[in-house]
Design a protein around this motif. Sequence first.
Motif, PDB file in Angstrom:
ATOM      1  N   GLY A 105      37.039  37.532  48.502  1.00 36.58           N
ATOM      2  CA  GLY A 105      37.349  38.819  49.107  1.00 36.58           C
ATOM      3  C   GLY A 105      37.681  39.879  48.073  1.00 36.58           C
ATOM      4  N   THR A 106      38.363  39.466  47.000  1.00 39.34           N
ATOM      5  CA  THR A 106      38.698  40.394  45.926  1.00 39.34           C
ATOM      6  C   THR A 106      37.444  40.864  45.205  1.00 39.34           C
ATOM      7  OG1 THR A 106      40.861  39.362  45.610  1.00 39.34           O
ATOM      8  CG2 THR A 106      39.995  40.668  43.778  1.00 39.34           C
ATOM      9  N   MET A 107      36.570  39.908  44.870  1.00 46.43           N
ATOM     10  CA  MET A 107      35.349  40.289  44.158  1.00 46.43           C
ATOM     11  C   MET A 107      34.437  41.123  45.047  1.00 46.43           C
ATOM     12  SD  MET A 107      32.832  38.060  41.725  1.00 46.43           S
ATOM     13  CE  MET A 107      33.990  38.233  40.356  1.00 46.43           C
ATOM     14  N   GLY A 108      34.379  40.795  46.324  1.00 52.64           N
ATOM     15  CA  GLY A 108      33.562  41.583  47.245  1.00 52.64           C
ATOM     16  C   GLY A 108      34.035  43.027  47.332  1.00 52.64           C
ATOM     17  N   THR A 109      35.350  43.219  47.364  1.00 50.56           N
ATOM     18  CA  THR A 109      35.913  44.573  47.406  1.00 50.56           C
ATOM     19  C   THR A 109      35.618  45.307  46.102  1.00 50.56           C
ATOM     20  OG1 THR A 109      37.687  43.782  48.864  1.00 50.56           O
ATOM     21  CG2 THR A 109      38.013  45.917  47.784  1.00 50.56           C
ATOM     22  N   PHE A 148      43.397  58.119  42.096  1.00 51.09           N
ATOM     23  CA  PHE A 148      43.247  56.685  42.029  1.00 51.09           C
ATOM     24  C   PHE A 148      43.031  56.246  40.587  1.00 51.09           C
ATOM     25  CE2 PHE A 148      42.212  57.673  46.371  1.00 51.09           C
ATOM     26  CZ  PHE A 148      42.740  56.605  47.090  1.00 51.09           C
ATOM     27  N   ASP A 149      43.779  55.267  40.151  1.00 49.19           N
ATOM     28  CA  ASP A 149      43.599  54.692  38.818  1.00 49.19           C
ATOM     29  C   ASP A 149      42.317  53.881  38.799  1.00 49.19           C
ATOM     30  OD1 ASP A 149      43.998  52.387  36.755  1.00 49.19           O
ATOM     31  OD2 ASP A 149      45.470  53.909  36.200  1.00 49.19           O
ATOM     32  N   PRO A 150      41.524  53.915  37.696  1.00 48.23           N
ATOM     33  CA  PRO A 150      40.268  53.156  37.636  1.00 48.23           C
ATOM     34  C   PRO A 150      40.466  51.660  37.876  1.00 48.23           C
ATOM     35  CG  PRO A 150      40.370  54.733  35.840  1.00 48.23           C
ATOM     36  CD  PRO A 150      41.710  54.743  36.487  1.00 48.23           C
ATOM     37  N   VAL A 151      41.605  51.098  37.444  1.00 48.40           N
ATOM     38  CA  VAL A 151      41.881  49.690  37.703  1.00 48.40           C
ATOM     39  C   VAL A 151      43.024  49.631  38.709  1.00 48.40           C
ATOM     40  CG1 VAL A 151      42.317  47.439  36.678  1.00 48.40           C
ATOM     41  CG2 VAL A 151      41.222  49.220  35.305  1.00 48.40           C
ATOM     42  N   THR A 152      42.747  50.114  39.888  1.00 49.51           N
ATOM     43  CA  THR A 152      43.772  50.208  40.911  1.00 49.51           C
ATOM     44  C   THR A 152      43.828  48.921  41.719  1.00 49.51           C
ATOM     45  OG1 THR A 152      44.620  51.660  42.643  1.00 49.51           O
ATOM     46  CG2 THR A 152      42.262  51.171  42.682  1.00 49.51           C
ATOM     47  N   SER A 153      44.784  48.844  42.616  1.00 42.95           N
ATOM     48  CA  SER A 153      44.946  47.636  43.420  1.00 42.95           C
ATOM     49  C   SER A 153      43.770  47.468  44.373  1.00 42.95           C
ATOM     50  CB  SER A 153      46.247  47.709  44.208  1.00 42.95           C
ATOM     51  OG  SER A 153      46.155  48.703  45.220  1.00 42.95           O
ATOM     52  N   ILE A 154      43.599  46.254  44.853  1.00 39.38           N
ATOM     53  CA  ILE A 154      42.527  45.984  45.819  1.00 39.38           C
ATOM     54  C   ILE A 154      42.755  46.795  47.092  1.00 39.38           C
ATOM     55  CG2 ILE A 154      41.531  44.206  47.304  1.00 39.38           C
ATOM     56  CD1 ILE A 154      40.620  44.137  44.369  1.00 39.38           C
ATOM     57  N   LYS A 155      44.000  46.914  47.494  1.00 39.13           N
ATOM     58  CA  LYS A 155      44.298  47.709  48.689  1.00 39.13           C
ATOM     59  C   LYS A 155      43.860  49.153  48.501  1.00 39.13           C
ATOM     60  CE  LYS A 155      48.042  49.271  51.698  1.00 39.13           C
ATOM     61  NZ  LYS A 155      49.494  49.206  51.996  1.00 39.13           N
ATOM     62  N   ASN A 156      44.175  49.730  47.349  1.00 41.10           N
ATOM     63  CA  ASN A 156      43.823  51.130  47.114  1.00 41.10           C
ATOM     64  C   ASN A 156      42.324  51.336  46.928  1.00 41.10           C
ATOM     65  OD1 ASN A 156      46.370  52.153  47.435  1.00 41.10           O
ATOM     66  ND2 ASN A 156      46.857  52.226  45.256  1.00 41.10           N
TER      67      ASN A 156
END
Length: 477
Positions: free
Chosen positions: A168-172, A11-19
């Motif tokens: 939702g993005t920030m919560g994830t 996993f990339d440190p700045v990966t997608s929200i899904k990942n």
Amino acid sequence: MPIKEISEVEFDPVTSIKNKALRINLNENIYGTFAEIGAGQETVRNFFRAGGASGTIAKTISAYDKDFSDAIYGIEKDARYVTEARLKSMLEYETGLIEQRISREKHPDKLFFSYANTVATIDFAKKYKGHGWLGLKFQTKPREEYSEIIMHVQFHENNAALQQITLGTMGTNLIYGAFYQYDDPKVLLKHLYDHLTFDQIEIDMINFTGPVFEHVDNRLMSLQLVKNGMTEAVMFAPSGNNVLPANELYKKNILTLRGSYRPVTKVNMNMYEQSLELFLNEKKVDREKTRVIFEITLSNLKSEGTIDEKDFLDRADLLGSLGQMVMISNFQEYYKVVEYFSQFTAERMGLTMGINTFVALFDEKYYRHLSGGILEAFGKLFFRDLKIYLHPMKDPETGEIITSDNLKVHPRMKELFKFFKDNGRVVDIKNYNPEILDIFSREVHQMIVEGRSGWEDMLPPKTTQMIKEKGLFMTKQ
């Protein structure tokens, strides 16, 4: 202790929200609950969509109705719902429930967590942009005491649906950071904005507590918020705990003193004491609703090129020991301070400053970025019910005491200055101590660094004692 993974996926440190959600879901030990009020269930939605959520999500709930919410989490003293107290009630209840319902004997390796948010998105008339609280209680080792991250956000988007997605993005990001970046809170903080911009959402308060954050000073985390551009100003109480400006300043009279406080001198305290006395004697000022703010600007902390965290904490410790509320801001101009406070109150405000600072207000070069120049700046400065309390200075060459009666501003500014003075917006501090006018923080600081004597009598006794006991400013920064 590294959190155990079952996946071999990189996993990339700045990966997608899904990942990010998928990495949490694929960890066989991470298990918890989601409770979201006021903006749908946007955080947990990311975990459901990522796949593999059955091993992660114990329960998800949205107690949207107030009666249901009160029945589950209790009634808050102020009967409000979008508050830190409500968020903490939600987190305490949900972690207690998961401990009660999930057997540790059956699941000895589980790392429990509870995520919660309580928010109000933008209203239909688009008058109030919306704000909210979100937080997480979590474990990094089985059975350990829970650590906690609690934060307050302000929404900046003009659409409720967009605000929900942003939340939702920030919560994830928060949940992911808690489990995979907890060992470096500064990194965790920056990654809360992965796939987000500062124009979408603002974090104006955050606190880290619990065993994995026992060495974290939340004042430094506040400083990071301003330094990273996540917010324009943060505040912390004398105790050192971060506080929400909106809670502290709502409908309050506010007196502000800007300075370096490196260290706090007798001049600083004289300015504070005498201006506060004048301020409290104003007709529209309620003593019980008055807040005094000692402000340090980010540019002041960077005066020597970079921010020295020890130097910052030394100043904060001194102000805290004197019982003062501290604000760190990114406001260069004073009118921006007034505009900021005006978000929270329409009551009378006061600014305390020295002659040199006051004269600098009339320098047009500071307002070239404004289409209306200095007139626009002063219109914003005095738009609210504001007074400036002016502390005198001694001319180093002549020994003359300079006040508003004999100070010199640029010839083009004379009439502007006269207008505000004649209208009572500029008030001289007359009950000053002439024997301390030769004291300057910069000179005192240099004496302390160089190990010279004589500075002790230039500071309040409590400040002198604390500097000696803790060795503040004793080494070059």
